[in-house]
Structure formats: structure tokens, C-alpha cells
Scaffold this motif. Structure first.
Motif, PDB file in Angstrom:
ATOM      1  N   HIS A 203     -44.103  21.929  19.667  1.00 26.46           N
ATOM      2  CA  HIS A 203     -43.688  23.338  19.616  1.00 26.46           C
ATOM      3  C   HIS A 203     -44.237  24.123  20.807  1.00 26.46           C
ATOM      4  CE1 HIS A 203     -42.523  27.198  18.016  1.00 26.46           C
ATOM      5  NE2 HIS A 203     -43.774  27.587  17.921  1.00 26.46           N
ATOM      6  N   GLN A 208     -38.226  24.098  19.034  1.00 28.44           N
ATOM      7  CA  GLN A 208     -38.123  25.028  17.910  1.00 28.44           C
ATOM      8  C   GLN A 208     -37.487  24.384  16.682  1.00 28.44           C
ATOM      9  OE1 GLN A 208     -36.827  29.122  19.020  1.00 28.44           O
ATOM     10  NE2 GLN A 208     -36.654  28.306  21.098  1.00 28.44           N
ATOM     11  N   LYS A 209     -36.396  23.645  16.885  1.00 25.69           N
ATOM     12  CA  LYS A 209     -35.681  23.015  15.774  1.00 25.69           C
ATOM     13  C   LYS A 209     -36.167  21.572  15.638  1.00 25.69           C
ATOM     14  CE  LYS A 209     -31.588  25.770  16.911  1.00 25.69           C
ATOM     15  NZ  LYS A 209     -30.180  25.717  17.401  1.00 25.69           N
ATOM     16  N   THR A 255     -44.241  23.145   5.272  1.00 23.73           N
ATOM     17  CA  THR A 255     -44.233  24.511   4.733  1.00 23.73           C
ATOM     18  C   THR A 255     -45.306  25.360   5.394  1.00 23.73           C
ATOM     19  OG1 THR A 255     -43.411  23.721   2.593  1.00 23.73           O
ATOM     20  CG2 THR A 255     -44.468  25.884   2.620  1.00 23.73           C
ATOM     21  N   ASN A 258     -44.467  26.196   9.132  1.00 25.93           N
ATOM     22  CA  ASN A 258     -43.400  27.197   9.246  1.00 25.93           C
ATOM     23  C   ASN A 258     -43.944  28.616   9.115  1.00 25.93           C
ATOM     24  OD1 ASN A 258     -40.858  25.951   9.797  1.00 25.93           O
ATOM     25  ND2 ASN A 258     -40.844  25.084   7.744  1.00 25.93           N
ATOM     26  N   LYS A 259     -45.043  28.747   8.404  1.00 25.61           N
ATOM     27  CA  LYS A 259     -45.678  30.058   8.253  1.00 25.61           C
ATOM     28  C   LYS A 259     -46.567  30.395   9.450  1.00 25.61           C
ATOM     29  CE  LYS A 259     -45.914  29.665   3.190  1.00 25.61           C
ATOM     30  NZ  LYS A 259     -46.845  29.510   2.028  1.00 25.61           N
ATOM     31  N   LYS A 265     -38.562  26.246  13.515  1.00 24.26           N
ATOM     32  CA  LYS A 265     -37.675  25.938  12.395  1.00 24.26           C
ATOM     33  C   LYS A 265     -37.895  24.464  12.071  1.00 24.26           C
ATOM     34  CE  LYS A 265     -34.211  29.370  13.742  1.00 24.26           C
ATOM     35  NZ  LYS A 265     -32.804  29.578  14.195  1.00 24.26           N
ATOM     36  N   LEU A 266     -38.900  24.216  11.267  1.00 24.06           N
ATOM     37  CA  LEU A 266     -39.324  22.855  10.961  1.00 24.06           C
ATOM     38  C   LEU A 266     -38.781  22.436   9.603  1.00 24.06           C
ATOM     39  CD1 LEU A 266     -41.072  20.368  11.653  1.00 24.06           C
ATOM     40  CD2 LEU A 266     -43.037  21.595  10.681  1.00 24.06           C
TER      41      LEU A 266
END
Length: 349
Positions: A203, A208-209, A255, A258-259, A265-266
Motif C-alpha cells: 500500500h 489500493q485495490k 478488517t 481497512n480501518k 480497498k482490501l
């Protein structure tokens, strides 16, 4: 070809390249192990290769490419689903260059794992080296497309990661090193931390994806069933439980990241359930055999043991869930890829 015809040919080719790199997902970039290696091990000093018949017999032109399958692998089908090339080339393939890699590239190496000790077992490319190759690729892409356009492609590309099975089946459960250092739970946590660091580093380099793959029901691979012969060659449920637990930990890590990582955008891409369904009820997916593989006796053959001199290889791989004792057939790979695209990656389409 006339000069005018040549002009229009080149113009059309250039237009196609421009349209491709302006797609919503302009490139597919792959990291991992043999589940997604499209031929990098061909160019590594290792015994773990598959660039010979009957591997690739159902690939385009019947060509063995270094993919551990009779044909294409999941990342090839995913690339095609996103409107890109139907195959993702291997970064170490000397017949390819940055023009070929602009819309997709694979850094994966069969036999590798999150753990450096896993890649040492068969002298394959460690995960950290795959990332170094990616950095090298970034420089080449910026030289080819220009910095601004290349950064746009790298930012909008879809990154696929499929790795981890070898850490358990070719390392932890085989050699005493890691099993003497860690309990299974501790080893899972050790690997999850490596996964976290790898995704974070990726990242920071602009990705990003990202789709992070989980483990399959590894206790149901033909090779593992063969070792379980005294118990009826059933799946080794201990290994399946480890895979499910590890997947839960990876999902929790996804999870959390992602925060914590802005703009990422994992996705957690879990093949376990679909593969379990196929293995438990093969006929509903059009298969006849899920217990043994197509190549050789189907019990233990893989890599050089799965070769054209073996008289037992099946005539129709589409009837089998597994191609060799460790890897699925092309038909299975397509089913898994379609499932992943529909259930995990559809937001990127």
C-alpha cells in the motif's frame, strides 16, 4: 504491408493500449505461490518446475508454461473477467518486456510462502523478493508510460495475493524447525503478521485495490489424502481446521487494515468454501473424481513426477477436480475464479 496500412495497424494497436490502461482496472498484478505462478520458476534454480508435458496440455497451443495445471490458473481467468488479457505473464519470462507487463504481471513463485524458511525448502523466490521485483517493475512502467500515467495504472490496478499453503504443508508439518519454535496457533499469528507487513508495504508503494487470498481445504489435497491411507484416505480434518482458523485471522487482519490504512480497498478472497463444495459434491459441478488427481496415479505425483512418460495420466482432465496431487485442473480454476470475481471482486468491475 503498405505504409498506410502499417500506419493504421500501429494506430489501432496504440489505441487499444490507451483504452486498456484507462480501464477501471488497468492491470492485474499477482504475488504468491504455485496457485498463481505463471512461469517464474522456469527461470529459478529449483526442482519445483512444471514447464514440460503434460502440464499445459490444455493451455493455448498445448504449451507447458510453468503453470501448475493442465491449462490456465485463476489469475488468468480473473484478468480476462476484468477485460484484460486472458493470461498474466510471468515477470521473469525473457520473451516478455514492459509492453507485455503494462496490463498485467505475475511475480509469484511456486513453493514459496509468507515465511522465508518456506521458500528456502525448495530454493524458490521468497515473498520479500517478489516485492523487490515489483519495485523494479514500477520503475520500468514509469519509463514506459511516463510517471503520471504509470502511477495512475499502479494506483488503479488490482493486486492479487495467493499464498500460505506451503507454509504449513511443505514447512511446518514436515520439518522440525518452525514446529519446535511455535505452536500451530503461534505460527498462524507469525504468518498473519508477515501478511500484514506485506500488505502495508504494498500500500505504501501505491497499491489500493488488493485481494488477499485465504487457504484452501488443504487436508483434502490428493497428496494429503495419500498420507492418510490408514484412515481410509479421507481428508485430514486437522489441516482443514488449521486452514479455516488461519483464514479467520486473515479476515480479521483485513478488517483492521481497512480501518487503519487510508485509501486502501482490501478484500479477503476466500477459496475455502467453494473448493469444499466442489470436493464434497463433485458431480454437481460436472466432475467425476475429487479424491485423486488426473496426472499419473493421481496419488502423489507433482512437478517432475507428473511427466509425459507416466502411463497413468487421465485422458480428460475436465472430469477431475485436481490436475496433480497438489493443484486443481483448469476447469476447477475457472470455477474458483468466477466465484471470487462474483463474491469478492465485483465492486472493482
Amino acid at each position: 504491408m503498405t505504409s498506410e496500412a502499417m500506419f493504421w495497424f500501429r494506430f489501432a494497436h496504440l489505441l487499444l493500449q490507451i483504452l486498456t490502461v484507462n480501464a477501471k482496472v488497468p492491470a492485474i498484478i499477482v504475488f504468491g505461490d504455485s496457485s498463481v505462478d505463471s512461469g517464474n520458476n522456469n527461470h529459478v534454480s529449483t526442482s519445483l518446475k512444471s514447464n514440460f508435458a503434460p502440464y499445459g496440455r490444455d493451455f493455448y497451443g498445448g504449451k507447458p508454461t510453468g503453470r501448475f495445471s493442465n491449462g490456465r490458473i485463476p489469475t488468468d481467468f480473473i484478468s480476462e473477467a476484468f477485460g484484460n488479457k486472458p493470461i498474466v505473464p510471468a515477470y521473469l519470462d525473457p520473451t516478455c518486456d514492459i509492453k507485455d507487463f503494462a496490463t498485467g504481471v505475475c511475480f509469484a513463485s511456486a513453493g514459496t510462502g509468507y515465511d522465508n524458511a518456506t521458500s528456502d525448502v525448495l530454493s524458490v523466490i521468497p515473498l520479500w523478493k517478489e516485492l523487490e521485483f515489483y519495485k523494479e517493475y514500477q520503475k520500468k512502467l514509469r519509463g514506459y508510460l511516463g510517471k503520471e500515467k504509470a502511477n495512475e495504472v499502479l494506483g488503479e490496478a488490482l493486486y492479487l495475493i495467493s499464498i500460505g499453503t506451503n507454509d504449513f504443508l511443505e514447512n511446518y508439518y514436515i520439518f522440525p524447525g518452525r514446529s519446535s519454535q511455535f505452536s500451530v496457533m503461534e505460527y498462524q499469528n507469525f504468518l498473519v503478521q508477515i501478511a500484514r507487513n506485506f500488505v502495508t508495504d504494498l500500500h505504501l508503494l501505491g497499491a489500493q485495490k488488493i485481494a488477499l487470498g485465504g487457504l484452501p481445504p488443504m487436508g483434502c489435497l490428493p497428496l494429503e489424502r495419500t498420507t492418510n491411507i490408514f484412515f481410509g484416505s479421507d481428508c485430514i480434518e486437522e489441516y482443514n481446521s488449521v486452514a479455516k482458523d488461519f483464514n479467520e485471522k486473515l479476515n480479521g487482519m483485513v478488517t483492521d487494515l481497512n480501518k487503519k490504512l487510508a485509501g486502501i480497498k482490501l478484500m479477503f478472497s476466500n477459496p475455502y468454501d467453494i473448493l469444499s463444495q466442489i470436493i464434497q459434491n463433485p458431480s454437481s459441478f460436472g466432475f467425476e473424481n475429487a479424491e485423486i488427481a488426473c496426472c499419473g496415479t493421481g496419488l502423489f505425483e507433482m512437478s517432475y513426477m507428473c511427466n509425459k512418460k507416466n502411463p497413468f495420466t487421465c485422458s480428460d482432465a475436465n472430469k477431475y477436480v485436481f490436475w496433480d496431487s497438489f493443484h486443481p485442473t483448469e476447469k476447477t480454476n475457472k470455477i474458483v475464479a468466477d466465484y471470487v470475481v462474483k463474491n469478492c471482486l465485483s465492486q472493482f468491475l
